[in-house]
Design a protein around this motif. Sequence first.
Motif, PDB file in Angstrom:
ATOM      1  N   LEU A   1       0.795  -1.375  -0.103  1.00 22.30           N
ATOM      2  CA  LEU A   1       0.102   0.065  -0.279  1.00 22.30           C
ATOM      3  C   LEU A   1       0.683   1.168   0.161  1.00 22.30           C
ATOM      4  N   ALA A   2       2.063   1.138  -0.009  1.00 28.47           N
ATOM      5  CA  ALA A   2       3.075   2.424   0.244  1.00 28.47           C
ATOM      6  C   ALA A   2       2.966   3.081  -1.195  1.00 28.47           C
ATOM      7  N   GLN A   3       2.696   2.492  -2.222  1.00 34.89           N
ATOM      8  CA  GLN A   3       2.619   3.044  -3.726  1.00 34.89           C
ATOM      9  C   GLN A   3       1.876   2.300  -4.577  1.00 34.89           C
ATOM     10  N   PRO A   4       1.173   2.744  -5.609  1.00 36.41           N
ATOM     11  CA  PRO A   4       0.496   1.973  -6.584  1.00 36.41           C
ATOM     12  C   PRO A   4       1.252   0.828  -7.149  1.00 36.41           C
ATOM     13  N   ARG A   5       0.485  -0.225  -7.136  1.00 33.99           N
ATOM     14  CA  ARG A   5       1.010  -1.499  -7.636  1.00 33.99           C
ATOM     15  C   ARG A   5       0.310  -1.911  -8.946  1.00 33.99           C
ATOM     16  N   LEU A   6       0.961  -2.656  -9.743  1.00 31.64           N
ATOM     17  CA  LEU A   6       0.471  -3.498 -10.694  1.00 31.64           C
ATOM     18  C   LEU A   6      -0.743  -4.613 -10.398  1.00 31.64           C
ATOM     19  N   PRO A   7      -1.949  -4.920 -11.110  1.00 31.48           N
ATOM     20  CA  PRO A   7      -2.546  -6.081 -10.703  1.00 31.48           C
ATOM     21  C   PRO A   7      -1.968  -7.366 -10.270  1.00 31.48           C
ATOM     22  N   GLU A   8      -0.865  -7.519 -11.211  1.00 36.78           N
ATOM     23  CA  GLU A   8      -0.146  -8.944 -10.855  1.00 36.78           C
ATOM     24  C   GLU A   8       0.508  -8.625  -9.436  1.00 36.78           C
ATOM     25  N   GLU A   9       1.202  -7.821  -9.054  1.00 36.00           N
ATOM     26  CA  GLU A   9       1.914  -7.558  -7.702  1.00 36.00           C
ATOM     27  C   GLU A   9       0.828  -7.728  -6.641  1.00 36.00           C
ATOM     28  N   TYR A  10      -0.534  -7.160  -6.690  1.00 37.64           N
ATOM     29  CA  TYR A  10      -1.471  -7.162  -5.952  1.00 37.64           C
ATOM     30  C   TYR A  10      -1.777  -8.656  -5.682  1.00 37.64           C
ATOM     31  N   GLN A  11      -1.891  -9.443  -6.996  1.00 38.74           N
ATOM     32  CA  GLN A  11      -2.387 -11.053  -6.769  1.00 38.74           C
ATOM     33  C   GLN A  11      -1.533 -11.640  -6.119  1.00 38.74           C
ATOM     34  N   GLY A  12      -0.043 -11.445  -6.298  1.00 37.86           N
ATOM     35  CA  GLY A  12       1.147 -12.047  -5.791  1.00 37.86           C
ATOM     36  C   GLY A  12       0.886 -11.866  -4.236  1.00 37.86           C
ATOM     37  N   LEU A  13       0.457 -10.708  -3.549  1.00 40.60           N
ATOM     38  CA  LEU A  13       0.325 -10.096  -2.409  1.00 40.60           C
ATOM     39  C   LEU A  13      -0.655 -11.324  -1.693  1.00 40.60           C
ATOM     40  N   LEU A  14      -1.815 -11.308  -2.470  1.00 35.97           N
ATOM     41  CA  LEU A  14      -3.006 -12.090  -1.901  1.00 35.97           C
ATOM     42  C   LEU A  14      -2.596 -13.602  -1.852  1.00 35.97           C
TER      43      LEU A  14
END
Length: 468
Positions: free
Chosen positions: A274-287
Amino acid sequence: MRLRAPRSLTVRLALLFALATLLTFTMVGSYLYYSLARQLEHHDDQELMGKITLMRHLAAKARSVQAIRDDPHSFMDATLGHDDLLLILRSADGAPLLDTLPEAGSLPALPMTAAGQEPDEKARRNLRTSAGLPVRATALWANIDSTGERVQIIVAHNTSDSIAMLASYRQQILGAALSGAILAALLGYVLVRRGLRPARLIAQQAHSITAQRLDRGLDVASAPYELQQLVVAFNGMLDRLHDSFQRLSQFSADLAHDLRTPINNLMVQTQVALAQPRLPEEYQGLLVSNVEEYERLARMLDNMLFLARADHAHVAVAFGELDCRLELQRIADYFEGVAEDSGVRLEIVASGSIRADAMLLRRAISNLVANAIRYTAAGQAIVLAAAQTEQATVISVSNPGPQIADSAIPRLFDRFYRADPARSDSASSAGLGLAIVQSIMKLHGGRVELSRSAGQMTVFTLYFPADR
C-alpha cells in the motif's frame, strides 16, 4: 441457601472429651451406687435373719399362743435399741399377737417360710406399708414346742435412712459427673487448641504461598507425624501446580511468538504493497502470499482446538478393527511425493490388526512421519513398523538423523515446544504435532515413547492396549 458455619474441630474434640468423661463417671458412679445399695441390702438382710432367728427361738420356748398374747415382753425386749425394726406376731388364723410399730400400718402379704427352714433370698422383699413406710421384710412360721401351735413371725427393717443416703449419693455422683464433664471440656479445649498449634502454623505457611511463589512448599519436618502425609501430598500438589503454571507461561510465550510471525508477515507485506500504486499482478502475488499465512494460522488454530477438546474428552473416538499394514501403507502413499522430494525412502514392516479410531490413528502417525522426513538426510530410510503382543499393539516410526538432547526429551511433547531453540523451522512447524500425538494416545488409553535404537535411530513408539 444459607451456608452453615464450619464447626470448630477444637470445640468438637472438647465436647467429645466431655462426653467421654461424663460416660466414664456415670458408669463408675453407677457401679459404686449399686455396690453400695447391695451392701446396705446385705446388711439389712443380716440383721433381719438374726432377728427372725431369735424370734423363732423365743416362740419355740413360749408356753402357748395365749401366753404370747398375754405377755409379749420377751419379744419386745429383743427389739430394744432397734427403733428401725418392725416386729409383727400372728396366730395361725391370722389373729394379731404383737405389733411393735402399729403407726407404720399394715404390710402386704409375704411368702411364708415353712417352720424349720431358713428364709431364702426370694422370701426377703422390699415393700411399703399402708402408711407409706419403705421396709425390707421377711416372714416365717414358728412352732411352739410345748403345744405344737404355729405362729406367724414377720420382721421388717425400716429402709428410709438407706434410701435417703442412696438418693444423696446419687445426687453427688450426678454432680461429680457433670462437674467432671465440664472440667474435661475446658481442659480438652485448652489442650486440643495447644495440640493443634502445628496445624495453625501449617495454615500460616500455606497463606504465604501465592501464584508467584508456588515453589515454596510446606515444612514437612515441623509438621506432626499425623499431618506429615497431608503436608507431603499438599507439597506434591504445589509441585504439580508450579509445573502447570510454568508450562502455561511457556505456552503463552510460545503461542504469542508463533502468532506474531504470520501476523507480522501479513502486516508488513500489506503495508509495503500500500505504500505506492502497484500493478494488478503484484496485488495478486500479495494475496497469494497472504493466503499462505492465513492457512498457517488456520492450521495452528485447528490444532489448538483439537488439543483443547481432547483435554476435556470432547473428541468422539470411533473404535474399529483396522489392518496395521494397510493403514501404514495408506500413510506411506500419502507422503510418497514429499519423501521423494527430500530423497527419503519409506519402508513398511507390519503385521496384525489394531483396534483404534482410523482418523485419529492416521493423524498421529502422519505427524510422526512428517517430523521424521523433516529431520532425515537424503538417501536414508524411514521405517514404519507394527506388531502385536498379548498386552498391546505397537506401532513405531524410526528414522536416522540428529539425536535429540536428553534435556529436551521431558518437554518434547509439550505444546509449541521445539528441540531447536533457534526455531529455524518455525515456518513449517508450529510445535503442536507431538502434543497432538500424545493427546490421541491418551484418548485411546495408550502412550507414546521416544527411544534410541542400537543403530542410532530415533524411534517414536505408540502403544495401543489390546483390551480396548
